[in-house]
Motif scaffolding. Structure first.
Motif, short mmCIF file in Angstrom:
data_model
loop_
_atom_site.label_atom_id
_atom_site.label_comp_id
_atom_site.label_asym_id
_atom_site.label_seq_id
_atom_site.Cartn_x
_atom_site.Cartn_y
_atom_site.Cartn_z
N VAL A 104 1.01 -1.07 0.02
CA VAL A 104 -0.11 0.02 0.04
C VAL A 104 0.87 1.09 0.03
O VAL A 104 1.74 1.50 1.02
CB VAL A 104 -0.95 -0.01 1.15
N ILE A 105 0.86 2.03 -0.86
CA ILE A 105 1.36 3.16 -1.03
C ILE A 105 0.48 4.63 -1.07
O ILE A 105 -0.31 4.67 -1.88
CB ILE A 105 2.29 3.29 -2.47
N MET A 106 0.71 5.40 -0.26
CA MET A 106 -0.01 6.43 0.09
C MET A 106 0.82 7.73 -0.67
O MET A 106 1.85 7.72 -0.29
CB MET A 106 -0.38 6.69 1.47
N VAL A 107 0.23 8.39 -1.55
CA VAL A 107 0.94 9.38 -2.54
C VAL A 107 0.48 10.70 -1.70
O VAL A 107 -0.95 11.06 -1.97
CB VAL A 107 0.66 9.20 -4.03
N VAL A 108 1.41 11.63 -1.30
CA VAL A 108 0.85 12.95 -0.90
C VAL A 108 1.56 14.02 -1.48
O VAL A 108 2.54 13.65 -2.34
CB VAL A 108 1.11 13.09 0.81
N GLY A 109 1.06 15.32 -1.42
CA GLY A 109 1.78 16.53 -2.00
C GLY A 109 0.61 17.49 -2.42
O GLY A 109 -0.64 17.15 -2.33
N VAL A 110 1.06 18.76 -2.65
CA VAL A 110 0.17 19.74 -2.95
C VAL A 110 -0.27 19.61 -4.29
O VAL A 110 0.28 18.87 -5.14
CB VAL A 110 0.74 21.08 -2.56
N ASN A 111 -1.53 20.23 -4.56
CA ASN A 111 -2.09 20.17 -6.04
C ASN A 111 -0.95 20.87 -7.03
O ASN A 111 -0.43 21.97 -6.65
CB ASN A 111 -3.33 20.87 -5.96
N GLY A 112 -0.86 20.09 -8.02
CA GLY A 112 -0.03 20.95 -9.00
C GLY A 112 1.37 20.37 -9.35
O GLY A 112 2.06 20.93 -10.26
N VAL A 113 1.61 19.33 -8.35
CA VAL A 113 3.00 19.00 -8.28
C VAL A 113 3.36 17.94 -9.29
O VAL A 113 4.31 17.31 -9.44
CB VAL A 113 3.65 18.56 -6.97
N GLY A 114 2.18 17.23 -9.68
CA GLY A 114 2.25 16.34 -10.69
C GLY A 114 2.02 14.71 -10.00
O GLY A 114 2.49 13.64 -10.30
#
Length: 309
Positions: A104-114
């Motif tokens: 299970v890989i949870m992917v995080v980051g702000v909008n617009g980073v790809g």
């Protein structure tokens, strides 16, 4: 053209602001003095290496010069490259996996980073390895985010778990974990929201999603991957710190290295964050997201030749 050649090509602008400007600091000098070290520090900061990392690099160069009793400024090029290689290390950090499946890989980051594109490319890479992949549309605040992930699922040929816009992201994560188990998926990639303008709420929501995943599958998520955009330079470092405070970020994917002059930020991320850079993205192609190899990166940054993979 192999990946290394494309990486070298994509780092052309960073090479101009980083390697070439650093070389200029060492060129045409009569001797090695304090002004040289100050100029080197200034160029490094301008190249988005960050103040802390710039000071560390300059101090290591200073010690290297003293230890070897170097008098000729031209020799500093090699010393600098050696110290940069030392700071970056030579370790390749693979994505954490769950041998008992699913991973299970949870992917995080702000909008617009790809973020969504990174998930799509990861799904493609895993499918190419013969793995069964499931996507989860956990960014329920934007209909566009759900649609975009669905387009990637169709393009790659994998299943997707989604709810309606405005649904509880925790409920999506819950359903996705159970679906991954029942469908015997090898990899589950969970997208999350990235609305930094409401930072407190977003971070609490990410913690909640993380808790639900961990509750439904002990040991999961096996990777919390933070996607950062290289074109934002030092802002990427700030984002890394914010997300690390909210959830236990285990790895970084640095995207959009192609066409940016700010690739030097990777040095600051590697040395200041103590979070391994696991993936780098250098373009729009499906195979333009690859594991980060520090030695190859520095070789490509310096425009050196290497046998393509």
């Amino acid at each position: 053209m192999g990946f290394f050649s494309r990486l070298k090509e994509s780092l052309a602008k960073t090479r101009e602001t980083f390697v070439e400007k650093i070389d200029q600091v060492f060129t045409g000098r009569k001797g090695i003095d304090e002004e040289l070290y100050e100029d080197l520090e200034e160029v490094l900061i301008q190249a988005d290496v960050g103040v802390q990392t710039a000071m560390t690099l300059v101090e290591r160069v200073r010690k290297g010069v003293k230890a070897r009793n170097v008098q000729d400024p031209a020799r500093l090029k090699d010393i600098f490259q050696e110290e940069l290689e030392y700071l970056m290390g030579d370790k390749i950090s693979p994505i954490n996996t769950n041998p008992d499946g699913p991973t299970v890989i949870m992917v995080v980051g702000v909008n617009g980073v790809g973020k969504t594109t990174t998930i799509g490319k990861m799904a493609h890479n895993y499918k190419e390895q013969g793995k069964k992949v499931l996507l989860a549309a956990g960014d329920t605040f934007r209909a566009a985010a759900i649609d975009q992930l669905e387009i990637w699922a169709d393009r790659v040929g994998v299943d997707i778990i989604k709810h309606q816009e405005g649904a509880d992201p925790g409920a999506v994560a819950y359903d996705a974990v159970h679906a991954a188990r029942s469908r015997k998926a090898d990899v589950l990639l969970i997208d999350t929201a990235g609305r930094l303008h409401n930072k407190g709420h977003l971070m609490e929501e990410l913690r909640k999603v993380h808790r639900i995943i961990a509750r439904e599958m002990p040991g999961a998520p096996h990777e919390v991957l933070l996607v950062l955009d290289a074109t934002t330079g030092q802002n990427a470092l700030s984002q890394a710190k914010i997300f690390s405070e909210a959830v236990n970020v285990t790895g970084i994917a640095l995207t959009k290295l192609d066409g940016t002059a700010k690739g030097g930020v990777i040095t600051a991320i590697v040395t200041e964050m103590a979070i391994p850079v696991k993936l780098i993205g250098i373009g729009e192609r499906m195979d333009d997201l690859r594991p980060f190899n520090p030695k190859d990166f520095i070789a490509a940054l310096y425009g050196l030749n290497k046998e393509d993979e």
